[in-house]
Design an enzyme around this catalytic site. Structure first.
Site, PDB file in Angstrom:
ATOM      1  N   GLN A  15      31.695   1.234  -4.029  1.00 14.87           N
ATOM      2  CA  GLN A  15      31.492   2.581  -4.585  1.00 14.87           C
ATOM      3  C   GLN A  15      31.216   3.513  -3.409  1.00 14.87           C
ATOM      4  O   GLN A  15      30.441   3.167  -2.510  1.00 14.87           O
ATOM      5  CB  GLN A  15      30.306   2.605  -5.537  1.00 14.87           C
ATOM      6  CG  GLN A  15      30.195   3.942  -6.257  1.00 14.87           C
ATOM      7  CD  GLN A  15      28.967   4.055  -7.117  1.00 14.87           C
ATOM      8  OE1 GLN A  15      27.848   4.111  -6.601  1.00 14.87           O
ATOM      9  NE2 GLN A  15      29.138   4.103  -8.420  1.00 14.87           N
TER      10      GLN A  15
ATOM     11  N   TYR B 232      25.317  13.250  -8.631  1.00 10.77           N
ATOM     12  CA  TYR B 232      25.502  13.273  -7.176  1.00 10.77           C
ATOM     13  C   TYR B 232      26.530  14.360  -6.813  1.00 10.77           C
ATOM     14  O   TYR B 232      26.999  15.097  -7.677  1.00 10.77           O
ATOM     15  CB  TYR B 232      25.896  11.875  -6.682  1.00 10.77           C
ATOM     16  CG  TYR B 232      24.772  10.876  -6.857  1.00 10.77           C
ATOM     17  CD1 TYR B 232      23.542  11.071  -6.230  1.00 10.77           C
ATOM     18  CD2 TYR B 232      24.913   9.765  -7.685  1.00 10.77           C
ATOM     19  CE1 TYR B 232      22.489  10.176  -6.408  1.00 10.77           C
ATOM     20  CE2 TYR B 232      23.862   8.866  -7.864  1.00 10.77           C
ATOM     21  CZ  TYR B 232      22.652   9.076  -7.223  1.00 10.77           C
ATOM     22  OH  TYR B 232      21.602   8.215  -7.404  1.00 10.77           O
TER      23      TYR B 232
ATOM     24  N   ARG C 261      33.936   7.177 -11.387  1.00 11.72           N
ATOM     25  CA  ARG C 261      32.792   7.067 -12.301  1.00 11.72           C
ATOM     26  C   ARG C 261      32.310   8.451 -12.696  1.00 11.72           C
ATOM     27  O   ARG C 261      32.172   9.330 -11.829  1.00 11.72           O
ATOM     28  CB  ARG C 261      31.650   6.283 -11.656  1.00 11.72           C
ATOM     29  CG  ARG C 261      30.635   5.812 -12.683  1.00 11.72           C
ATOM     30  CD  ARG C 261      29.575   4.913 -12.112  1.00 11.72           C
ATOM     31  NE  ARG C 261      29.042   4.046 -13.170  1.00 11.72           N
ATOM     32  CZ  ARG C 261      27.874   3.436 -13.123  1.00 11.72           C
ATOM     33  NH1 ARG C 261      27.102   3.558 -12.067  1.00 11.72           N
ATOM     34  NH2 ARG C 261      27.461   2.683 -14.113  1.00 11.72           N
TER      35      ARG C 261
ATOM     36  N   GLY D  53      24.725  -4.085 -15.469  1.00  8.89           N
ATOM     37  CA  GLY D  53      24.014  -4.087 -14.196  1.00  8.89           C
ATOM     38  C   GLY D  53      22.792  -4.964 -14.184  1.00  8.89           C
ATOM     39  O   GLY D  53      22.713  -5.980 -13.490  1.00  8.89           O
TER      40      GLY D  53
ATOM     41  N   CYS E 283      13.336  -3.560 -10.838  1.00  5.63           N
ATOM     42  CA  CYS E 283      14.606  -2.949 -10.420  1.00  5.63           C
ATOM     43  C   CYS E 283      14.360  -1.463 -10.153  1.00  5.63           C
ATOM     44  O   CYS E 283      14.184  -1.041  -9.016  1.00  5.63           O
ATOM     45  CB  CYS E 283      15.699  -3.210 -11.448  1.00  5.63           C
ATOM     46  SG  CYS E 283      15.239  -2.829 -13.146  1.00  5.63           S
TER      47      CYS E 283
ATOM     48  N   ALA F  34       3.249 -17.062 -15.912  1.00  8.06           N
ATOM     49  CA  ALA F  34       3.059 -17.529 -14.531  1.00  8.06           C
ATOM     50  C   ALA F  34       3.059 -19.047 -14.476  1.00  8.06           C
ATOM     51  O   ALA F  34       3.743 -19.662 -13.648  1.00  8.06           O
ATOM     52  CB  ALA F  34       1.760 -16.970 -13.955  1.00  8.06           C
TER      53      ALA F  34
ATOM     54  N   LYS G 266       9.239  -3.135 -27.059  1.00  8.40           N
ATOM     55  CA  LYS G 266       8.854  -4.235 -26.174  1.00  8.40           C
ATOM     56  C   LYS G 266       9.341  -5.584 -26.693  1.00  8.40           C
ATOM     57  O   LYS G 266       9.056  -6.619 -26.092  1.00  8.40           O
ATOM     58  CB  LYS G 266       7.321  -4.274 -26.029  1.00  8.40           C
ATOM     59  CG  LYS G 266       6.764  -3.062 -25.309  1.00  8.40           C
ATOM     60  CD  LYS G 266       7.037  -3.189 -23.835  1.00  8.40           C
ATOM     61  CE  LYS G 266       6.538  -1.995 -23.069  1.00  8.40           C
ATOM     62  NZ  LYS G 266       6.354  -2.294 -21.665  1.00  8.40           N
TER      63      LYS G 266
END
Ligand code: SF4
Length: 640
Positions: free
Chosen positions: A101, A171, A219, A316, A347, A390, A427
């Site tokens: 990209q 952008y 895009r 993604g 992320c 955990a 959630k």
């Protein structure tokens, strides 16, 4: 099972083995001068190995001034080509297809990242970066158009199978396309044809340099979702123009930084929410259309493709959570797919701190070499105390490495506090991680002992080589008058259904747990008030998650008192100090405490010096977010 997903696709002359695409996601793994690192290469290689039909890298800056993040790749000079050629080679070794990209951030960056003033079509500050950009002159625009073409040519030389021109998410190219950010009155602004000129000239320049055969995707945001921004009708018209200009596929996303929750949607946003934009674009072009947006399950992807709404499905965060997603889907190993739960913690959360990204459910993301699971040299007997996320993660990794692992959980179920964390609105997907962990425990032969607490006596008798203490935390009860009254409960007990909650509720504590608990009960028809001693609530939530949460609280008319430390809990409310004066808040039938947690780790002291390896992880070490708990569990399993 997934015949549409696993049918070959075509973009320009490039054939893909299936219809699953990894879209561009900024990872921040490159050097600050845009060179590829081994981390960057291994991260993409894992996806190629995992069977994705097409990988589209994160945005390669066409110019150092166009970087939107500090450690993104760049192809603004020839010296950068070799390092990125190593990336394409590694992906091709797995028969993967990879596009670069290419982009320029325009005004959606800042001084700290690029060391100078950002540029844009017009001198209007980005609502996030808040820095007034330099208005590009026509000569500077022409220079940038050349840079896009040069960058695409370097991508071709580096062995990429094609490029994706980033005209979405606000952008630089998107800034020119939109009346939201383009206020020019020369040939690059004003009318629709003028606003599209920059994009069209970029495509023409790229084509002139890379030839007709080199695939080019464009895009675009289907709708910018900001007042005065472009909508889907504009997008359809632009898509038709771009097809005419020689683009081989359109990738339809949504949003700009001013609507950042659309660019990085949290779990509050429905799955596949952009797909109808893609479907509308598909009706007006004959080139392939890629859709994206909270698609995290192969059944969703198959349904989108089967309904003809798009030709490719980009996933993604699903690829961060499980780079092996396509291979597992193809093999029917659906229970082994580690699904993205939409938490945004590692992320987007890391990205907004300008740090390398990770994934809560997959600590290996971005550390494929460093944290690779390798067989242990000696098989050991490992005891894990605590069946929260955990403890389960530690047990899975240790068992995967060949150890004999026993997991002890004092209650009748696995998942710990994460079960309660999945109860509030939006959630619910958290449960998917617990389900995946339970499946992996069984797969790798962990012996799970429910309703059994690991005791020092058991350790002395059984003599394990290592004990991992993952006993979690317990709610803090404040030392204030009235905290022991019968109508006062903890958020844990309230969410777990252990106690009946009255109609009028006061939640003490406006952190993540308190605010989400308040949201849950407000959504279930209760009159809810949050009382918080700090000036704001939910500051420990990811920004996009917080946005939806705050909207929900407002919709449900939740009353919020900030800067209000609680002095006393009475029979029908609380007494707080506000602006130096005592004030009574109420009436309330139930008071819910959500002021934090403390570690539960007595076992650490009890076992000290009595076992060869003793490791404490997660909330038992220090109460924090799930992200840290899972990572610590994973690393503990790796170190044995
Ligand atoms: Fe998905 Fe959370 Fe992983 Fe991000 S950190 S990819 S939202 S599971």
């Amino acid at each position: 099972m997934f015949k549409h997903i696993f049918s070959p696709g075509k973009i320009g002359r490039i054939e893909t083995s299936n219809r699953l695409v990894v879209p561009a996601m900024v990872a921040n793994y490159c050097t600050d001068d845009g060179r590829a690192t081994e981390r960057f290469i291994a991260y993409h290689e894992a996806k190629a190995k995992g069977g994705w039909g097409l990988i589209i890298t994160e945005d390669y800056a066409v110019d150092p001034r166009g970087k939107g993040f500090p450690n993104i790749p760049g192809l603004w000079e020839d010296a950068q080509i070799d390092g990125h050629a190593a990336l394409t080679k590694r992906v091709h070794n797995w028969r993967g297809k990879i596009f670069a990209q290419i982009y320029h951030a325009g005004r959606q960056t800042n001084h700290n990242i690029i060391g100078t003033q950002p540029v844009a079509p017009s001198p209007i500050a980005c609502p996030v970066n808040q820095e007034v950009p330099h208005e590009l002159t026509v000569d500077e625009i022409k220079e940038l158009i050349e840079k896009f073409g040069d960058c695409a040519l370097r991508a071709k030389k580096a062995g990429f199978d094609g490029v994706e021109v980033h005209g979405a998410h606000g952008y630089l190219i998107a800034q020119f396309l939109s009346p939201y950010s383009n206020k020019r009155t020369d040939e690059y602004g004003g009318s629709f044809i003028n606003r599209t000129r920059f994009a069209r000239e970029i495509i023409a320049n790229i084509r002139a340099k890379v030839g007709r055969d080199f695939p080019v995707i464009f895009r675009i945001s289907g709708d910018e979702l900001v007042p005065g921004g472009r909508n889907i009708e504009d997008t359809k018209a632009i898509a038709m123009m771009l097809e005419e200009a020689g683009v081989d596929a359109i990738h339809v996303s949504a949003g700009v930084y001013g609507s950042i929750e659309a660019v990085v949607p949290p779990a509050a946003v429905p799955h596949g929410w952009i797909t109808d934009f893609a479907a509308q674009v598909k009706r007006v072009v004959s080139i392939p259309v890629i859709t994206v947006g909270r698609i995290n399950d192969p059944f969703l992807a198959e349904s989108i493709l089967a309904s003809g709404k798009a030709d490719f499905v980009a996933m993604g965060r699903a690829s961060l959570a499980d780079p092996e997603f396509p291979n597992k889907a193809a093999a029917g190993m659906l229970e082994d797919i580690n699904y993205c739960i939409g938490c945004l913690q590692a992320c987007i959360g890391n990205l907004f701190k300008n740090e390398p990204i990770g994934c809560l459910v997959n600590p290996l993301t971005g550390r494929e070499t460093e944290l690779a699971v390798k067989p242990a040299e000696t098989r050991k007997k490992v005891f894990v105390a605590g069946g929260g996320i955990a403890g389960m993660e530690a047990a899975i990794v240790a068992a995967q490495r060949g150890h004999e692992v026993h997991l002890f959980e004092k209650t009748d179920r696995l998942g710990g506090e994460f079960i309660l964390a999945s109860i509030p609105p939006n959630k619910g997907e958290l449960d998917a991680f617990i389900v995946w962990q339970k499946r992996q425990l069984a797969k790798f032969g962990v012996q799970v002992h429910l309703n059994m607490e690991l005791t020092p006596e058991a350790v002395e008798t059984e003599k394990p080589d290592a004990v991992i203490v993952a006993t979690g935390g317990s709610p803090i009860i404040p030392n204030i008058p009235g905290a022991d009254k019968p109508h006062v409960v903890t958020a844990f007990d309230a969410l777990s259904g252990k106690t009946t909650i009255g109609h009028r509720v006061i939640v003490i504590g406006g952190g993540m747990v308190g605010t989400e608990t308040a949201d849950h009960f407000a959504n279930h028809g209760k009159e809810v008030t949050i009382v918080e001693m700090l000036p704001e609530i939910a500051t420990d939530e990811e920004a996009a998650v917080r946005l939806f949460l705050m909207r929900d609280l407002e919709k449900n008319k939740v009353k919020i008192y900030v800067n209000s430390p609680v002095k006393e809990i009475t029979d029908d409310g609380v007494i707080v100090t506000r602006e130096g004066r005592e004030e009574k808040i109420g009436p309330a039938d139930t008071i819910i405490l959500a002021i934090g947690a403390k570690s539960v780790n007595e076992l650490e002291n009890e076992l000290s010096g009595k076992v060869e390896r003793l490791i404490v992880v997660g909330d038992a070490l220090k109460p924090r977010k799930a992200l840290e708990a899972v990572e610590e569990g994973y690393k503990a399993g790796l170190t044995l």
